[in-house]
Scaffold this motif. Structure first.
Motif, PDB file in Angstrom:
ATOM      1  N   LEU A 167       0.833  -1.204   0.000  1.00 22.95           N
ATOM      2  CA  LEU A 167       0.000   0.000   0.000  1.00 22.95           C
ATOM      3  C   LEU A 167       0.867   1.253   0.000  1.00 22.95           C
ATOM      4  O   LEU A 167       0.590   2.218  -0.738  1.00 22.95           O
ATOM      5  N   ARG A 168       1.934   1.244   0.792  1.00 27.30           N
ATOM      6  CA  ARG A 168       2.844   2.390   0.810  1.00 27.30           C
ATOM      7  C   ARG A 168       3.397   2.650  -0.588  1.00 27.30           C
ATOM      8  O   ARG A 168       3.446   3.788  -1.071  1.00 27.30           O
TER       9      ARG A 168
ATOM     10  N   GLY B 211      -7.944   2.599   5.368  1.00 27.03           N
ATOM     11  CA  GLY B 211      -8.740   2.595   6.598  1.00 27.03           C
ATOM     12  C   GLY B 211      -8.498   1.379   7.462  1.00 27.03           C
ATOM     13  O   GLY B 211      -8.730   1.419   8.684  1.00 27.03           O
ATOM     14  N   SER B 212      -8.015   0.296   6.864  1.00 30.41           N
ATOM     15  CA  SER B 212      -7.766  -0.919   7.644  1.00 30.41           C
ATOM     16  C   SER B 212      -6.399  -0.915   8.319  1.00 30.41           C
ATOM     17  O   SER B 212      -6.110  -1.794   9.139  1.00 30.41           O
TER      18      SER B 212
ATOM     19  N   THR C 203     -11.113   1.590  -3.324  1.00 25.92           N
ATOM     20  CA  THR C 203     -10.377   0.452  -2.796  1.00 25.92           C
ATOM     21  C   THR C 203      -9.142   0.903  -2.025  1.00 25.92           C
ATOM     22  O   THR C 203      -8.828   0.365  -0.949  1.00 25.92           O
ATOM     23  N   LEU C 204      -8.451   1.906  -2.554  1.00 27.12           N
ATOM     24  CA  LEU C 204      -7.283   2.437  -1.851  1.00 27.12           C
ATOM     25  C   LEU C 204      -7.658   2.967  -0.474  1.00 27.12           C
ATOM     26  O   LEU C 204      -6.957   2.731   0.518  1.00 27.12           O
TER      27      LEU C 204
ATOM     28  N   ARG D  25      -0.323  -0.412 -14.045  1.00 26.00           N
ATOM     29  CA  ARG D  25      -1.452  -0.921 -14.830  1.00 26.00           C
ATOM     30  C   ARG D  25      -2.505  -1.616 -13.971  1.00 26.00           C
ATOM     31  O   ARG D  25      -3.386  -2.302 -14.488  1.00 26.00           O
ATOM     32  N   ARG D  26      -2.415  -1.434 -12.660  1.00 26.11           N
ATOM     33  CA  ARG D  26      -3.347  -2.145 -11.779  1.00 26.11           C
ATOM     34  C   ARG D  26      -4.738  -1.561 -11.829  1.00 26.11           C
ATOM     35  O   ARG D  26      -5.717  -2.236 -11.544  1.00 26.11           O
ATOM     36  N   ASN D  27      -4.849  -0.278 -12.141  1.00 16.46           N
ATOM     37  CA  ASN D  27      -6.152   0.375 -12.281  1.00 16.46           C
ATOM     38  C   ASN D  27      -7.013   0.206 -11.026  1.00 16.46           C
ATOM     39  O   ASN D  27      -8.203  -0.108 -11.103  1.00 16.46           O
ATOM     40  N   GLU D  28      -6.386   0.404  -9.869  1.00 19.50           N
ATOM     41  CA  GLU D  28      -7.114   0.270  -8.606  1.00 19.50           C
ATOM     42  C   GLU D  28      -7.922   1.526  -8.346  1.00 19.50           C
ATOM     43  O   GLU D  28      -7.458   2.641  -8.546  1.00 19.50           O
TER      44      GLU D  28
END
Length: 406
Positions: free
Chosen positions: A363-364, A387-388, A381-382, A374-377
């Motif tokens: 995540l960092r 938040g978790s 979702t980020l 190219r993940r197109n997140e």
């Protein structure tokens, strides 16, 4: 400097207008203001055509006049038009004095809003919003500056910036200005003495939070918490409406700590965890996630017994390599070992720790690389992953055998 002044058709009787020790006898408040402040121009707000006689009288007495014709303000469209015309008078960075003495109906209110808009958008310096009172028992009409009341809007804006955006610039300036104005007036036997220093602590705290400097942020929070009682007393005496602001700032006390000694402690770690949660709650996701990865390294150093060098760059890098190497091992990929590898392998739940390390590190990296992949997140979702993070960190500590302080 210019003065924006309201006029109406009624020609009042001559009065003695007074500003501090100055007095001027006239039937036009605009003439008194001209003599007291010496503006370059009087912008006269005219709604009734009959008011033009007042404008002519001002001109005949040597005032430099500009007429601003405004609608009656009998419906919403006219009120918006009035606001737009007033707002359009201001030039970037100029000084303006407002006179609402002869303002009728909605005009003083709209002028107050226009003054606030000019300050925020055009960076206008509002010299004052003045009003001439009705004659007192001695026949004096005193010029009263209403600007301090308008500063309530500034305080609201400053509080919002601080509590919602971790920005203490405006509220710090207001605290400093409040202390300075009271000292300058010289009327208080015991003027405030802590507001300026406290505002500097607020600035240090917010900047450190935004830069993810936990030691500096927590030390500033300690100073904020330490001085809060005396600051609360000064605010109660000089600006009691601001007391609810101080209640909001009590939250910083949960992150307060003196600079830690060389040896890291469990208590200090969990104060840092509160800071991470605060960053994420404030929308500082990148800062919170970056600090989270460092937090996992610090926890690991405490577990393997190298916490006396927890701020040593080389030691931290070695622990980071250790965790990454174990993550590769879990994936079946051959990885280097470090002097700390066997120590982490002795932790029963090391696999769970390493999986959390992978998620936080991923995540960092995703945040640091600004979506250039190219993940197109999705952003949603980020944000869910971010938040978790506080819960993930607690789980990492528990797997490492470190429990949350009660």
């Amino acid at each position: 400097m210019r003065c924006i002044s309201c006029i109406n058709p009624e020609r009042p009787e001559s009065s003695r207008f007074c500003r501090d020790e100055q007095c001027h006898v006239t039937d036009l408040v605009q003439e008194a203001i001209w003599n007291f402040w010496h503006p370059d121009e009087m912008v006269l707000c005219i709604r009734d055509p009959r008011s033009a006689q007042i404008a002519a009288a001002c001109e005949s007495r040597g005032l430099v006049v500009r007429k601003l014709w405004l609608p009656e303000g009998t419906n919403e469209d006219e009120l918006w038009e009035t606001f737009t015309l007033l707002a359009g008078v201001a030039e970037e960075g100029e000084e303006i004095l407002f006179d609402v003495t002869d303002g009728h109906r909605s005009l003083p209110f709209i002028i107050s809003l226009a003054a606030t808009w000019m300050k925020e958008v055009r960076r206008v310096k509002v010299i004052g919003v003045v009003y001439a009172t009705q004659p007192d028992e001695y026949g004096f009409r005193h010029i009263v500056n209403l600007q301090p009341i308008l500063q309530v809007i500034d305080w609201i804006s400053g509080v919002r910036a601080l509590m919602s955006h971790t920005d203490a610039v405006q509220i710090g300036s207001l605290f400093t200005g409040l202390q300075g104005s009271i000292h300058k007036a010289g009327m208080e036997p015991e003027p405030p003495t802590h507001l300026t220093g406290w505002s500097h602590l607020l600035g240090t705290f917010t900047r450190a939070v935004r830069l993810s400097r936990p030691v500096d942020a927590m030390y500033a929070a300690w100073g904020i918490s330490r001085d809060l009682p005396v600051v609360r007393d000064e605010i109660a005496r000089f600006a009691p409406a601001l007391l609810p602001v101080l209640e909001e700032l009590e939250e910083t006390g949960e992150m307060a700590a003196l600079p830690t000694p060389e040896e890291l402690s469990r208590e200090y770690l969990f104060l840092q965890h509160r800071l991470i949660r605060y960053q994420i709650d404030q929308g500082l996701e990148m800062q919170g996630v970056s600090l989270s990865r460092e937090w996992l390294i610090s926890v690991s150093m405490l577990v393997i017994g190298v916490d006396e060098s927890w701020l040593d760059v080389d030691s931290r890098h070695t622990v980071s390599r250790t965790l990454t190497g174990l993550a590769l091992t879990l994936q079946g990929i051959s990885a280097e070992t470090t002097p700390y590898t066997h120590l982490l392998l002795d932790v029963p739940d090391w696999k769970e720790m390493v999986r959390i390390w992978e998620r936080v590190s991923d995540l960092r990296n995703d945040l640091a690389h600004c979506g250039m992949n190219r993940r197109n997140e999705s952003l949603r979702t980020l944000l869910q992953r971010t938040g978790s993070i506080p819960g993930e960190l607690i789980a990492f500590a528990e797997h490492a055998g470190i429990t949350t302080p009660t």
